[in-house]
Design an enzyme around this catalytic site. Sequence first.
Site, PDB file in Angstrom:
ATOM      1  N   CYS A 113      -5.652 -31.640   0.424  1.00  0.00           N
ATOM      2  CA  CYS A 113      -4.365 -32.220   0.024  1.00  0.00           C
ATOM      3  C   CYS A 113      -3.465 -32.122   1.241  1.00  0.00           C
ATOM      4  O   CYS A 113      -3.456 -31.086   1.932  1.00  0.00           O
ATOM      5  CB  CYS A 113      -3.787 -31.428  -1.148  1.00  0.00           C
ATOM      6  SG  CYS A 113      -2.049 -31.784  -1.486  1.00  0.00           S
ATOM      7  N   CYS A 169      -2.057 -39.530   1.514  1.00  0.00           N
ATOM      8  CA  CYS A 169      -2.057 -38.894   0.198  1.00  0.00           C
ATOM      9  C   CYS A 169      -3.434 -39.118  -0.440  1.00  0.00           C
ATOM     10  O   CYS A 169      -3.865 -40.277  -0.562  1.00  0.00           O
ATOM     11  CB  CYS A 169      -0.952 -39.539  -0.642  1.00  0.00           C
ATOM     12  SG  CYS A 169      -0.882 -38.984  -2.345  1.00  0.00           S
TER      13      CYS A 169
END
Length: 259
Positions: free
Chosen positions: A185, A75
């Site tokens: 992302c 992440c």
Amino acid sequence: MNVNEQPIGVFDSGMGGISVLKELYKIMPEEDYIYFGDSINAPYGTKSLEEVRRLTIINVQTLLAQNAKGIVVACNPATAAAVRILRSMYPGLPLVGIEPAIKPAALQPGHPRVLVMATPMTIKGRKYKNLMKQYEMDADIIDLPCPGLVEFVESGNTDGDDLRAFLEELLTPYLREIDSIVLGCTHYPFVRGVIQQMAGERVRIFDGGSGTAREMQRRLTAAGLRTTSKAPGSVHFENSLATQEEIELSRSLFQKNLA
Ligand code: DGL
């Protein structure tokens, strides 16, 4: 239990890190994995740095309590907020984070024009600004914050008409002027196919998942922590929403072809 046979822990704010888990499994299929998705708190990218740091430390503790022998922070906001602190909390632990794959995109020949898609928090962060500075002489780098895109993937929508309309509005102003796209992302590789279709084959798409997986492989090997098993390992999914639906979505994203 012999530490070499313990699982590798992987987590994200939700489903996105499964794109990194796929890269890990591709190069280390004989390892066991626990994947934790913190979907109840997704997205992280709109929270404060302190809150993301707090949640990230809890996620790591959860995975260590289940005997993880190494941790992949799959992440971008969690990496930026907490990896340095985690390294000092757990000095001997193989721990790897992720960052947008600007380096391989920017170092292509001919001063490429690179569009970086990421969450607003990643683009605003100091880590990202430093990364940009490092490569600004090699490429024209354009940031594109994509609030809302994580939520499509979290709801299992990776190919719907509404997703296509969302991406078209976001990308159309840039498509003629760019050579490459960085998916900054971990949720975005799940919509890579749609992005590639819109951008055309001319545009190269990069993401940080495979680099992160290789780094984990290097660290585990250096620490002498690889499994001795030759059989395919297990992949266990957990989610803070704790519903069967989330676990099924995790499994189906893990099976999805991302090419
Ligand atoms: N998958 C995450 C990332 O790598 C996150 C998104 C979020 O929760 O904001 O950026």
